[in-house]
Design a protein around this motif. Structure first.
Motif, short mmCIF file in Angstrom:
data_model
loop_
_atom_site.label_atom_id
_atom_site.label_comp_id
_atom_site.label_asym_id
_atom_site.label_seq_id
_atom_site.Cartn_x
_atom_site.Cartn_y
_atom_site.Cartn_z
N SER A 184 2.83 16.80 1.95
CA SER A 184 3.74 16.49 3.05
C SER A 184 2.98 16.03 4.29
CB SER A 184 4.58 17.73 3.39
OG SER A 184 3.74 18.81 3.77
N ASP A 185 1.67 15.82 4.16
CA ASP A 185 0.85 15.47 5.32
C ASP A 185 0.26 14.06 5.27
OD1 ASP A 185 -1.10 15.67 3.38
OD2 ASP A 185 -2.47 16.82 4.62
N HIS A 186 0.84 13.18 4.52
CA HIS A 186 0.39 11.79 4.44
C HIS A 186 -0.92 11.61 3.67
CE1 HIS A 186 3.59 10.93 7.22
NE2 HIS A 186 3.09 11.82 8.07
N THR A 187 -1.20 12.51 2.74
CA THR A 187 -2.42 12.42 1.93
C THR A 187 -2.48 11.07 1.21
OG1 THR A 187 -2.70 14.79 1.65
CG2 THR A 187 -3.63 13.40 -0.07
N ALA A 188 -1.40 10.66 0.57
CA ALA A 188 -1.41 9.40 -0.18
C ALA A 188 -1.69 8.21 0.72
CB ALA A 188 -0.07 9.23 -0.91
N GLU A 189 -1.10 8.18 1.90
CA GLU A 189 -1.32 7.07 2.83
C GLU A 189 -2.77 7.00 3.28
OE1 GLU A 189 1.15 9.25 3.01
OE2 GLU A 189 3.02 8.12 3.03
N VAL A 190 -3.38 8.15 3.51
CA VAL A 190 -4.79 8.19 3.91
C VAL A 190 -5.67 7.62 2.81
CG1 VAL A 190 -6.72 9.75 4.40
CG2 VAL A 190 -4.54 10.08 5.55
#
Length: 66
Positions: free
Chosen positions: A56-62
């Motif tokens: 839920s913390d934007h891991t994939a986007e990073v």
């Protein structure tokens, strides 16, 4: 993430790094570039697979940005 065509043939990959990641965006921003640099320094073909299980913390986007 789509697989790079050069990685489609398993024999072209010498090293694999598989990272399970759940809400690890901050750690990946700092650690993944270091890991990539270390792998690149070997001069061997490598792949890095980051497995994101619904962060839920934007891991994939990073990961995509790196």
């Amino acid at each position: 993430m789509p697989m790079n065509d050069s990685l489609a043939n398993e024999s072209t990959v010498d090293l694999s790094l598989v990272l399970p990641a759940y809400n690890e965006s901050r750690n990946l921003m700092e650690g993944l570039p270091v890991a990539l640099a270390a792998f690149e320094a070997t001069g061997r073909a490598f792949e890095v697979v980051v497995v994101d299980d619904g962060s839920s913390d934007h891991t994939a986007e990073v990961v995509r940005a790196l």
